[in-house]
Design a protein around this motif. Structure first.
Motif, PDB file in Angstrom:
ATOM      1  N   GLY A 173      48.665 -12.611 -13.368  1.00  0.00           N
ATOM      2  CA  GLY A 173      48.434 -12.630 -11.904  1.00  0.00           C
ATOM      3  C   GLY A 173      47.686 -11.584 -11.433  1.00  0.00           C
ATOM      4  O   GLY A 173      47.821 -11.190 -10.064  1.00  0.00           O
ATOM      5  N   MET A 174      47.010 -10.669 -12.303  1.00  0.00           N
ATOM      6  CA  MET A 174      46.346  -9.396 -12.037  1.00  0.00           C
ATOM      7  C   MET A 174      44.991  -9.784 -11.373  1.00  0.00           C
ATOM      8  O   MET A 174      44.316 -10.511 -12.419  1.00  0.00           O
ATOM      9  CB  MET A 174      46.534  -8.338 -12.785  1.00  0.00           C
ATOM     10  CG  MET A 174      47.941  -7.774 -13.184  1.00  0.00           C
ATOM     11  SD  MET A 174      48.594  -6.854 -11.714  1.00  0.00           S
ATOM     12  CE  MET A 174      49.602  -8.301 -11.100  1.00  0.00           C
ATOM     13  N   PRO A 175      44.337  -9.285 -10.158  1.00  0.00           N
ATOM     14  CA  PRO A 175      43.052  -9.631 -10.033  1.00  0.00           C
ATOM     15  C   PRO A 175      42.036  -8.957 -11.237  1.00  0.00           C
ATOM     16  O   PRO A 175      42.303  -7.965 -11.732  1.00  0.00           O
ATOM     17  CB  PRO A 175      42.613  -8.706  -8.770  1.00  0.00           C
ATOM     18  CG  PRO A 175      44.144  -8.780  -8.163  1.00  0.00           C
ATOM     19  CD  PRO A 175      45.257  -8.709  -9.299  1.00  0.00           C
ATOM     20  N   VAL A 176      41.184  -9.832 -11.651  1.00  0.00           N
ATOM     21  CA  VAL A 176      40.141  -9.168 -12.590  1.00  0.00           C
ATOM     22  C   VAL A 176      39.134  -8.590 -11.792  1.00  0.00           C
ATOM     23  O   VAL A 176      38.056  -8.889 -11.703  1.00  0.00           O
ATOM     24  CB  VAL A 176      39.363 -10.560 -13.209  1.00  0.00           C
ATOM     25  CG1 VAL A 176      38.551  -9.997 -14.519  1.00  0.00           C
ATOM     26  CG2 VAL A 176      40.464 -11.399 -13.723  1.00  0.00           C
ATOM     27  N   ASP A 177      39.388  -7.096 -11.619  1.00  0.00           N
ATOM     28  CA  ASP A 177      38.847  -6.308 -10.686  1.00  0.00           C
ATOM     29  C   ASP A 177      39.239  -4.743 -11.026  1.00  0.00           C
ATOM     30  O   ASP A 177      40.569  -4.593 -10.701  1.00  0.00           O
ATOM     31  CB  ASP A 177      38.829  -6.860  -9.387  1.00  0.00           C
ATOM     32  CG  ASP A 177      37.848  -6.164  -8.212  1.00  0.00           C
ATOM     33  OD1 ASP A 177      37.693  -4.901  -8.518  1.00  0.00           O
ATOM     34  OD2 ASP A 177      37.623  -6.953  -7.365  1.00  0.00           O
ATOM     35  N   ASN A 178      38.306  -4.095 -11.470  1.00  0.00           N
ATOM     36  CA  ASN A 178      38.689  -2.703 -11.708  1.00  0.00           C
ATOM     37  C   ASN A 178      38.963  -1.950 -10.409  1.00  0.00           C
ATOM     38  O   ASN A 178      39.250  -0.636 -10.559  1.00  0.00           O
ATOM     39  CB  ASN A 178      37.777  -2.128 -12.538  1.00  0.00           C
ATOM     40  CG  ASN A 178      36.449  -2.019 -12.080  1.00  0.00           C
ATOM     41  OD1 ASN A 178      36.050  -2.423 -11.007  1.00  0.00           O
ATOM     42  ND2 ASN A 178      35.371  -1.538 -12.861  1.00  0.00           N
ATOM     43  N   ARG A 179      38.637  -2.525  -9.152  1.00  0.00           N
ATOM     44  CA  ARG A 179      38.796  -1.660  -8.057  1.00  0.00           C
ATOM     45  C   ARG A 179      40.289  -1.897  -7.711  1.00  0.00           C
ATOM     46  O   ARG A 179      41.076  -1.244  -6.692  1.00  0.00           O
ATOM     47  CB  ARG A 179      38.142  -2.273  -6.955  1.00  0.00           C
ATOM     48  CG  ARG A 179      36.484  -1.935  -7.299  1.00  0.00           C
ATOM     49  CD  ARG A 179      35.818  -2.897  -6.250  1.00  0.00           C
ATOM     50  NE  ARG A 179      35.826  -4.168  -6.468  1.00  0.00           N
ATOM     51  CZ  ARG A 179      35.008  -5.023  -5.758  1.00  0.00           C
ATOM     52  NH1 ARG A 179      34.348  -4.626  -4.894  1.00  0.00           N
ATOM     53  NH2 ARG A 179      35.325  -6.328  -5.776  1.00  0.00           N
ATOM     54  N   TYR A 180      41.104  -2.900  -8.374  1.00  0.00           N
ATOM     55  CA  TYR A 180      42.439  -3.244  -7.837  1.00  0.00           C
ATOM     56  C   TYR A 180      43.467  -2.700  -9.043  1.00  0.00           C
ATOM     57  O   TYR A 180      43.600  -3.285 -10.164  1.00  0.00           O
ATOM     58  CB  TYR A 180      42.622  -4.480  -7.711  1.00  0.00           C
ATOM     59  CG  TYR A 180      43.964  -5.304  -7.172  1.00  0.00           C
ATOM     60  CD1 TYR A 180      43.979  -5.232  -5.654  1.00  0.00           C
ATOM     61  CD2 TYR A 180      45.016  -5.389  -8.161  1.00  0.00           C
ATOM     62  CE1 TYR A 180      45.219  -5.869  -5.391  1.00  0.00           C
ATOM     63  CE2 TYR A 180      46.197  -6.016  -7.411  1.00  0.00           C
ATOM     64  CZ  TYR A 180      46.258  -5.928  -6.119  1.00  0.00           C
ATOM     65  OH  TYR A 180      47.530  -6.396  -5.626  1.00  0.00           O
ATOM     66  N   ARG A 181      44.170  -1.549  -8.927  1.00  0.00           N
ATOM     67  CA  ARG A 181      44.956  -1.099 -10.061  1.00  0.00           C
ATOM     68  C   ARG A 181      46.276  -0.801  -9.608  1.00  0.00           C
ATOM     69  O   ARG A 181      46.809  -0.021  -9.112  1.00  0.00           O
ATOM     70  CB  ARG A 181      44.321   0.119 -10.512  1.00  0.00           C
ATOM     71  CG  ARG A 181      43.021   0.235 -10.947  1.00  0.00           C
ATOM     72  CD  ARG A 181      42.972  -0.029 -12.602  1.00  0.00           C
ATOM     73  NE  ARG A 181      41.663  -0.079 -13.035  1.00  0.00           N
ATOM     74  CZ  ARG A 181      41.302   0.158 -14.254  1.00  0.00           C
ATOM     75  NH1 ARG A 181      42.550   0.066 -15.150  1.00  0.00           N
ATOM     76  NH2 ARG A 181      40.056   0.055 -14.624  1.00  0.00           N
ATOM     77  N   PRO A 182      47.142  -2.115  -9.661  1.00  0.00           N
ATOM     78  CA  PRO A 182      48.626  -1.917  -9.249  1.00  0.00           C
ATOM     79  C   PRO A 182      49.170  -1.082 -10.158  1.00  0.00           C
ATOM     80  O   PRO A 182      48.769  -0.995 -11.426  1.00  0.00           O
ATOM     81  CB  PRO A 182      48.837  -3.385  -9.288  1.00  0.00           C
ATOM     82  CG  PRO A 182      48.235  -4.081 -10.314  1.00  0.00           C
ATOM     83  CD  PRO A 182      46.778  -3.338 -10.261  1.00  0.00           C
TER      84      PRO A 182
END
Length: 456
Positions: free
Chosen positions: A412-421
């Motif tokens: 469920g993690m966005p495939v996007d390196n700008r989004y780092r939870p």
């Protein structure tokens, strides 16, 4: 000694007696016979490439991978004795087979022909570029070839670009990433690159005309044409005699139709360097939908890529400003159809649509449940509108702001390196495992007691 004997000249030596008239008579036949021997090609003599059939080993072909693999000429050829054979042990992000130092003429048409297949049917792409920085494109860039699992012939025509005088630094490159996988076997033979004679070019001819279509409101219509002629062929579709922006392929898919489309005439102009031809008109008939209450809230063909990454936005055109009245869509059921057309790996993807209101912030959006998949195919889902994630964050009687499609990994993690939870990056942290991914996504809202959706 040369003697005349019954109208023929005989050359006699101590060990050989040769009839010169026989040689003159049959010399042409012998030349033709030689050219028909398997593995000897008249085209090969004019090919820019050296060792096109890999008969003399692998040189000057060069294989490189930042994964693991090898390149040999140990496979049976389809033209000669041998074929080029690439084995992938571990896939990489830079996997290529190339030949460099090619002499090319500017603004000139060339034909590249070859025979190939892979054991898995995985594809490859082809580029012609400068061998060295800045790697200028020379007229053929990332041309994708859809390989099969048995020998097939491929032919590509293109015009050189990117230089104004003759160059000797061309590189013809077969690019295997991102299509390759562990244990893949690629086979190549008879790779020939030649100039195209202007005299061989043929004007386009339409062999299959576009056919008229009948659809219902909310559906799309696909018009297609088949044409022959010297490549490259270009296409321009028209509606009622006016060019349709972006409709430049051998087929054209209309937007979701309304009754205003009824009676529209579609045609296509096919063009190449020798001329153009215009197809017959195909008429679109649009009938009222069997479910006039439904709302197609989104219907897009889209390729997710490394630029937009996980989040792609599509505005709210054609979405009513009030989803409660006069039709209570907000209290109905939302149906989704996800058609995954291409996908670079078997990584699990969780896909969803979100609707925003007022601002692009988490507190102002509602989202569908995930649709999970790991391969191409068509996936359906449905849920009550009231079960949308954060349904109560939207005032459904007011105008929406934005529609968004989201690509997430199996966690469920966005495939996007700008989004780092706080939990870490997306699974695999390699964009090439997820992008490019071509889809068609359609979502329909049916109000209470509105029946089943009619898919466009």
């Amino acid at each position: 000694m040369l003697k005349k004997n019954e109208g023929s000249y005989i050359l006699e030596t101590g060990i050989l007696r040769i009839n010169l008239e026989w040689i003159k008579k049959y010399l042409g036949f012998l030349c033709i016979l030689i050219l028909t021997i398997p593995g000897i090609s008249s085209a090969a003599s004019t090919s820019i490439l050296v060792n096109p059939g890999f008969e003399s080993g692998t040189s000057p072909w060069i294989f490189y991978t930042n994964g693991a693999g090898k390149f040999l000429n140990n496979a049976p050829g389809i033209v000669g004795t041998y074929a080029g054979h690439v084995t992938i042990s571990s896939p990489g992000t830079n996997v290529q087979l190339y030949q460099k130092g090619l002499v090319l003429s500017p603004n000139t048409k060339y034909t590249l022909s070859f025979k190939a297949y892979s054991n898995t049917g995985h594809d490859l792409s082809i580029s012609l570029l400068k061998h060295g920085s800045p790697y200028t494109k020379y007229g053929l860039s990332n041309y994708v070839v859809n390989l099969g699992t048995s020998w097939s012939q491929y032919s590509i025509q293109f015009t050189t670009t990117g230089f104004s005088t003759t160059v000797s630094d061309g590189r013809l490159m077969f690019w295997l990433a991102p299509y390759d996988a562990a244990s893949d076997q690629y086979y190549l033979d008879d790779v020939v690159l030649t100039k195209v004679s202007v005299d061989t070019q043929v004007s386009p001819t339409i062999v299959t005309q576009p056919a008229s279509k009948t659809i219902t409101v909310g559906q799309t219509a696909i018009f297609s044409v088949a044409a022959t002629g010297t490549a490259p062929l270009t296409y321009q579709w028209q509606k009622n005699g006016t060019n349709i922006p972006g409709a430049t392929g051998a087929s054209y898919t209309t937007p979701s139709a309304t009754l205003s489309y009824n009676g529209a005439a579609y045609r296509v102009i096919v063009t190449n360097a020798k001329g153009s031809v215009t197809s017959n008109q195909a008429i679109l008939t649009v009938k009222a939908s069997s479910n006039t209450k439904q709302l197609v809230i989104i219907d897009v063909n889209y390729t997710h890529n490394t630029i937009t990454r996980a989040f792609s936005f599509f505005g709210v055109s054609n979405v009513p400003s009030n989803l409660v009245s006069p039709v209570n869509y907000a209290g109905g059921t939302i149906y989704s159809r996800l058609q995954v057309i291409t996908k670079p790996s078997t990584k699990i993807v969780n896909y969803q649509m979100c609707l925003f209101q007022d601002q692009l912030v988490a507190a102002k959006h509602a989202c569908t449940n995930y649709q999970k998949f790991n391969s191409t195919g068509t996936y359906y889902a449905s849920q009550p509108m009231t079960s949308l994630y954060q349904y109560n964050k939207i005032v459904w009687s007011r105008q929406l702001l934005e529609r968004m499609l989201v690509v997430k990994d199996k966690y469920g993690m966005p495939v996007d390196n700008r989004y780092r939870p706080p939990f870490g990056p997306f699974d695999g942290e390699n964009f090439n495992l997820y992008y490019p991914m071509k889809v068609r996504y359609t979502a329909i809202i049916v109000p209470p007691n509105g029946g089943q959706p009619v898919w466009p």
